[in-house]
Design a protein around this motif. Structure first.
Motif, PDB file in Angstrom:
ATOM      1  N   ILE A   1      -2.450   4.134   7.289  1.00  0.00           N
ATOM      2  CA  ILE A   1      -2.906   3.612   6.005  1.00  0.00           C
ATOM      3  C   ILE A   1      -4.426   3.492   6.003  1.00  0.00           C
ATOM      4  CG2 ILE A   1      -2.939   1.590   4.489  1.00  0.00           C
ATOM      5  CD1 ILE A   1       0.041   1.171   5.325  1.00  0.00           C
ATOM      6  N   LYS A   2      -4.955   2.888   7.059  1.00  0.00           N
ATOM      7  CA  LYS A   2      -6.404   2.693   7.152  1.00  0.00           C
ATOM      8  C   LYS A   2      -7.145   4.040   7.101  1.00  0.00           C
ATOM      9  CE  LYS A   2     -10.017   0.468   9.763  1.00  0.00           C
ATOM     10  NZ  LYS A   2     -10.388  -0.302  10.938  1.00  0.00           N
ATOM     11  N   GLU A   3      -6.602   5.035   7.773  1.00  0.00           N
ATOM     12  CA  GLU A   3      -7.238   6.364   7.790  1.00  0.00           C
ATOM     13  C   GLU A   3      -7.263   7.013   6.407  1.00  0.00           C
ATOM     14  OE1 GLU A   3      -8.738   8.259  10.413  1.00  0.00           O
ATOM     15  OE2 GLU A   3      -8.773   6.221  11.212  1.00  0.00           O
ATOM     16  N   HIS A   4      -6.299   6.656   5.561  1.00  0.00           N
ATOM     17  CA  HIS A   4      -6.199   7.332   4.263  1.00  0.00           C
ATOM     18  C   HIS A   4      -6.716   6.513   3.083  1.00  0.00           C
ATOM     19  CE1 HIS A   4      -3.574   9.849   6.724  1.00  0.00           C
ATOM     20  NE2 HIS A   4      -3.972  10.780   5.889  1.00  0.00           N
ATOM     21  N   VAL A   5      -7.181   5.309   3.327  1.00  0.00           N
ATOM     22  CA  VAL A   5      -7.774   4.520   2.240  1.00  0.00           C
ATOM     23  C   VAL A   5      -9.264   4.275   2.445  1.00  0.00           C
ATOM     24  CG1 VAL A   5      -5.631   3.387   1.563  1.00  0.00           C
ATOM     25  CG2 VAL A   5      -7.144   2.264   3.196  1.00  0.00           C
ATOM     26  N   ALA A   6      -9.776   4.676   3.568  1.00  0.00           N
ATOM     27  CA  ALA A   6     -11.196   4.432   3.864  1.00  0.00           C
ATOM     28  C   ALA A   6     -12.090   5.267   2.978  1.00  0.00           C
ATOM     29  CB  ALA A   6     -11.489   4.742   5.332  1.00  0.00           C
TER      30      ALA A   6
ATOM     31  N   VAL B   1       0.488   6.864   0.684  1.00  0.00           N
ATOM     32  CA  VAL B   1      -0.584   5.946   0.308  1.00  0.00           C
ATOM     33  C   VAL B   1      -1.576   6.749  -0.529  1.00  0.00           C
ATOM     34  CG1 VAL B   1      -1.917   6.280   2.444  1.00  0.00           C
ATOM     35  CG2 VAL B   1      -2.212   4.205   1.124  1.00  0.00           C
ATOM     36  N   ARG B   2      -1.850   6.232  -1.722  1.00  0.00           N
ATOM     37  CA  ARG B   2      -2.759   6.921  -2.657  1.00  0.00           C
ATOM     38  C   ARG B   2      -2.385   8.384  -2.853  1.00  0.00           C
ATOM     39  NH1 ARG B   2      -8.774   4.469  -1.558  1.00  0.00           N
ATOM     40  NH2 ARG B   2      -8.252   2.348  -2.198  1.00  0.00           N
TER      41      ARG B   2
ATOM     42  N   ALA C   1       0.812  -1.218   0.000  1.00  0.00           N
ATOM     43  CA  ALA C   1       0.000   0.000   0.000  1.00  0.00           C
ATOM     44  C   ALA C   1       0.845   1.267   0.000  1.00  0.00           C
ATOM     45  CB  ALA C   1      -0.928   0.012   1.211  1.00  0.00           C
TER      46      ALA C   1
ATOM     47  N   THR D   1      -0.936  10.448  -0.802  1.00  0.00           N
ATOM     48  CA  THR D   1      -0.871  11.244   0.427  1.00  0.00           C
ATOM     49  C   THR D   1       0.293  10.774   1.283  1.00  0.00           C
ATOM     50  OG1 THR D   1      -3.269  11.578   0.426  1.00  0.00           O
ATOM     51  CG2 THR D   1      -2.128  11.940   2.511  1.00  0.00           C
TER      52      THR D   1
END
Length: 98
Positions: free
Chosen positions: A93-98, A27-28, A13, A30
């Motif tokens: 990671i979880k905060e920025h892909v949700a 990630v993505r 990721a 960001t």
């Protein structure tokens, strides 16, 4: 810190960049991790995540707040600190892909 970098480079990721200021991981598109010194990493958790984790982060000497409320600095001196960093990176990671 080399162990942390090696581990984070293996995470699919994350995209790694070597900038003038040092290594960063995104990630993505960001940026969520910045290596800011030989034993410090800044992690973009987001302000809501920091608020949720605040009772735990407050008790942890390895984690310090940054001026930008979305970021924390993690001092990595030993294996437990590395494990903490990896856990916080996972939250980021979880905060920025949700």
């Amino acid at each position: 810190m080399a162990r942390a970098v090696a581990e984070l480079r293996s995470w699919p990721a994350l995209a790694v960049s070597d900038t003038r200021r040092g290594l960063t991981f995104a990630v993505r598109g960001t940026e969520i991790l910045r290596l800011t010194g030989h034993d410090e990493v800044q992690v973009r958790l987001t302000a809501p995540a920091i608020d949720r984790l605040q009772p735990y982060l407050r008790e942890c000497d390895q984690v310090q707040a940054c001026q930008d409320r979305a970021w924390v600095a993690v001092h990595v001196d030993a294996t437990p600190d590395l494990e903490l960093l990896l856990a916080l990176a996972s939250v980021a990671i979880k905060e920025h892909v949700a």
